[in-house]
Design an enzyme around this catalytic site. Structure first.
Site, PDB file in Angstrom:
ATOM      1  N   ASP A 245       0.867  -1.178   0.000  1.00  0.00           N
ATOM      2  CA  ASP A 245       0.000   0.000   0.000  1.00  0.00           C
ATOM      3  C   ASP A 245       0.903   1.227   0.000  1.00  0.00           C
ATOM      4  OD1 ASP A 245       1.002   0.253   2.527  1.00  0.00           O
ATOM      5  OD2 ASP A 245      -0.921   0.149   3.551  1.00  0.00           O
ATOM      6  N   SER A 246       0.321   2.400  -0.095  1.00  0.00           N
ATOM      7  CA  SER A 246       1.135   3.600  -0.306  1.00  0.00           C
ATOM      8  C   SER A 246       1.500   4.312   0.985  1.00  0.00           C
ATOM      9  CB  SER A 246       0.363   4.576  -1.180  1.00  0.00           C
ATOM     10  OG  SER A 246      -0.779   5.052  -0.472  1.00  0.00           O
ATOM     11  N   GLY A 247       0.875   3.908   2.083  1.00  0.00           N
ATOM     12  CA  GLY A 247       1.083   4.614   3.345  1.00  0.00           C
ATOM     13  C   GLY A 247       0.055   5.711   3.552  1.00  0.00           C
ATOM     14  N   GLY A 248      -0.685   6.050   2.497  1.00  0.00           N
ATOM     15  CA  GLY A 248      -1.686   7.123   2.585  1.00  0.00           C
ATOM     16  C   GLY A 248      -2.717   6.842   3.656  1.00  0.00           C
ATOM     17  N   PHE A 249      -3.219   5.614   3.667  1.00  0.00           N
ATOM     18  CA  PHE A 249      -4.263   5.277   4.625  1.00  0.00           C
ATOM     19  C   PHE A 249      -3.722   5.286   6.060  1.00  0.00           C
ATOM     20  CE2 PHE A 249      -6.830   2.286   7.121  1.00  0.00           C
ATOM     21  CZ  PHE A 249      -8.071   2.884   6.984  1.00  0.00           C
TER      22      PHE A 249
ATOM     23  N   ASP B   6      -2.641   8.202  -1.864  1.00  0.00           N
ATOM     24  CA  ASP B   6      -3.964   8.834  -1.884  1.00  0.00           C
ATOM     25  C   ASP B   6      -4.300   9.468  -0.547  1.00  0.00           C
ATOM     26  OD1 ASP B   6      -4.093   6.377  -0.536  1.00  0.00           O
ATOM     27  OD2 ASP B   6      -6.214   6.126  -0.988  1.00  0.00           O
TER      28      ASP B   6
ATOM     29  N   GLN C  85     -11.439   7.436  -4.898  1.00  0.00           N
ATOM     30  CA  GLN C  85     -11.947   7.922  -3.609  1.00  0.00           C
ATOM     31  C   GLN C  85     -13.290   8.615  -3.822  1.00  0.00           C
ATOM     32  OE1 GLN C  85     -11.012   7.336  -0.617  1.00  0.00           O
ATOM     33  NE2 GLN C  85      -8.899   6.626  -0.721  1.00  0.00           N
TER      34      GLN C  85
ATOM     35  N   GLY D 261     -11.120   3.974   0.735  1.00  0.00           N
ATOM     36  CA  GLY D 261     -11.991   4.794   1.575  1.00  0.00           C
ATOM     37  C   GLY D 261     -13.325   4.167   1.916  1.00  0.00           C
TER      38      GLY D 261
ATOM     39  N   ASP E 266      -8.106  -7.323   0.542  1.00  0.00           N
ATOM     40  CA  ASP E 266      -7.175  -7.525   1.652  1.00  0.00           C
ATOM     41  C   ASP E 266      -7.901  -7.100   2.914  1.00  0.00           C
ATOM     42  OD1 ASP E 266      -6.794  -4.478   1.118  1.00  0.00           O
ATOM     43  OD2 ASP E 266      -5.830  -4.822   3.043  1.00  0.00           O
TER      44      ASP E 266
ATOM     45  N   CYS F 263     -14.354 -27.303   7.546  1.00  0.00           N
ATOM     46  CA  CYS F 263     -13.028 -26.778   7.199  1.00  0.00           C
ATOM     47  C   CYS F 263     -12.029 -27.934   7.178  1.00  0.00           C
ATOM     48  CB  CYS F 263     -12.587 -25.722   8.205  1.00  0.00           C
ATOM     49  SG  CYS F 263     -10.947 -25.051   7.885  1.00  0.00           S
TER      50      CYS F 263
ATOM     51  N   CYS G 299      -8.689 -27.470   7.163  1.00  0.00           N
ATOM     52  CA  CYS G 299      -7.356 -26.985   7.545  1.00  0.00           C
ATOM     53  C   CYS G 299      -6.751 -27.880   8.633  1.00  0.00           C
ATOM     54  CB  CYS G 299      -7.410 -25.523   7.982  1.00  0.00           C
ATOM     55  SG  CYS G 299      -7.751 -25.241   9.726  1.00  0.00           S
TER      56      CYS G 299
ATOM     57  N   CYS H  97      -8.317 -27.618  12.150  1.00  0.00           N
ATOM     58  CA  CYS H  97      -9.623 -28.284  12.307  1.00  0.00           C
ATOM     59  C   CYS H  97      -9.498 -29.803  12.227  1.00  0.00           C
ATOM     60  CB  CYS H  97     -10.605 -27.760  11.263  1.00  0.00           C
ATOM     61  SG  CYS H  97     -11.085 -26.050  11.594  1.00  0.00           S
TER      62      CYS H  97
ATOM     63  N   HIS I 270      -6.388 -21.049  11.041  1.00  0.00           N
ATOM     64  CA  HIS I 270      -7.737 -21.444  10.611  1.00  0.00           C
ATOM     65  C   HIS I 270      -8.456 -20.286   9.915  1.00  0.00           C
ATOM     66  CE1 HIS I 270     -11.913 -22.519  10.440  1.00  0.00           C
ATOM     67  NE2 HIS I 270     -12.144 -21.364  11.034  1.00  0.00           N
TER      68      HIS I 270
HETATM   69 ZN   LIG Z   1     -10.020 -24.766   9.953  1.00  0.00          ZN
END
Ligand SMILES: [Zn+2]
Length: 400
Positions: A104-108, A158, A217, A244, A294, A332, A334, A337, A363
């Protein structure tokens, strides 16, 4: 425009092919210089060069198989600093990750500092949370840091307006974001031609350069969102993000914006919804044409004892799990689990054992990534509406 070789003029830093569509939902392949990523994709957040609580081997394992993770410019710039990362040969080498990275740009992050920062036309001045020193972040600085990190996808710098900002304030902020987007583009192109990108990688069919995404934005104001989109597309980027959102506005407002903006975004480029959200948010945004996501939720909530499951959220601290031998989520697959009970995970959490965070994070990430796998398969087989309906219905069970 900087000078480019003939080869580079013809080749893009990434390719995006949409292979199936079901309504607005798209399933495709994003080819980066560090491998192919199936979309829609969830990108685990690796703020300070680590996806908190999980080893890179696990991220690469069949359980998770994350194709791309995030790094945060703001955090890495302040600590350890770009000199350390540059001398290590870029962020991939520094952290030991060969797959794709988006920064990311650091803006947020600087925007989130609230009263601790001052925004001017030139950039943002703020106090470092690490040592209290005065720092200045601008489009040019952000591009320089992201070149030193050598991430495969770079985000434009941004400014974010608060979710409930008035029209006038949002318009000022949105226009500043456009001017910063242009400066980001110019600085990015210059740095690429100067060879500042530490992650450069020759790949057949691609330019080997970093890709640059623009950010739309405009808070909750649809007219400003449309203007922002037009202005951003006019500058020209390799992909487009909606920024945003999920910053304090109502959820209905968020979906109203996505409903309006996503279908207008360039159809042939990846569409990235930044910082969103819960598993149901992801499925709903995919239904509106989003390809990339993300969010810190799976990792952050894993550390606070909350599990995401196919039957809703489950709080492992709850006394009802004291003797419960069932896994977190029966559907699940994984490794957590397959091996551990709710009773054991609760015991670890209540005892303050670090393994509790590690297992819950594992998980949660598996659940997010597996949900996206299901989304992709259902779009490809034309069953996405059914998947979406059943997924939503199951979530109301509150982990039971
Ligand atoms: Zn799991």
């Amino acid at each position: 425009m900087p000078q480019k070789s003939t080869q580079e003029t013809n080749q893009l830093p990434l390719k995006f092919n949409i292979e199936a569509q079901d309504g607005e939902a798209r399933a495709g392949i994003l080819t980066t210089r560090r491998g192919q990523i199936e979309t829609p994709v969830f990108m685990p957040v690796g703020t300070a060069g680590t996806v908190k609580g999980i080893r890179f081997e696990e991220l690469e394992s069949a359980d998770l198989d994350a194709g791309i993770i995030l790094g945060n410019t703001y955090h890495l710039w302040l600590r350890p600093g770009i000199d350390v990362i540059r001398s290590a040969g870029g962020l991939h080498r520094f952290i030991g990750w060969d797959r794709a990275l988006l920064t990311d740009s650091g803006g947020f992050q600087v925007w989130s500092l609230g009263a601790l920062r001052k925004i001017t036309e030139e950039g943002t001045e703020f106090r470092s949370h690490v040592d209290g020193s005065l720092k200045f972040l601008s489009p040019e600085v952000s591009m320089e840091v992201q070149a030193a990190l050598g991430s495969d996808i770079v985000m434009a710098f941004d400014e974010c307006a608060p979710g409930k900002a008035a029209h006038e304030e949002t318009e000022r902020s949105m226009n500043l974001t456009t001017r910063w987007a242009k400066r980001s583009r110019d600085a990015f192109d210059r740095l690429q031609s100067e060879g500042a990108d530490t992650g450069r990688l020759e790949v057949a069919g691609l330019s080997g350069r970093q890709a640059l995404f623009g950010i739309v934005q405009g808070a909750s104001h649809l007219d400003l969102r449309r203007q922002s989109l037009e202005q951003t597309v006019e500058i020209g980027f390799d992909g487009y993000a909606i920024g945003g959102l999920s910053v304090g506005e109502e959820k209905s407002v968020m979906f109203e914006v996505i409903d309006d903006v996503a279908p207008r975004m360039p159809a042939t480029k990846p569409r990235y919804l930044m910082g969103v959200g819960t598993p149901e948010d992801l499925v709903e945004a995919v239904a509106r044409g989003i390809d990339m996501f993300d969010c810190v939720l799976p990792t952050r909530n894993g550390r606070t004892g909350q599990a995401f499951t196919s039957r809703g959220k489950l709080n492992i601290k709850n006394a009802q799990w004291t003797n419960n031998s069932r896994p977190l989520d029966e559907s699940c697959r994984c490794s957590v689990c397959r091996r551990h009970s709710r009773a054991y995970l609760r015991h670890l959490y209540m005892s303050g054992e670090m393994l509790a965070s590690i297992l819950l994070t594992h998980h949660n990430l598996a659940f997010f990534l597996d949900t996206m796998r299901g989304v992709r398969q259902s779009i490809r087989s034309g069953d996405f509406p059914k998947f979406r309906r059943e997924f939503t219905e199951r979530l109301d069970a509150n982990g039971e």
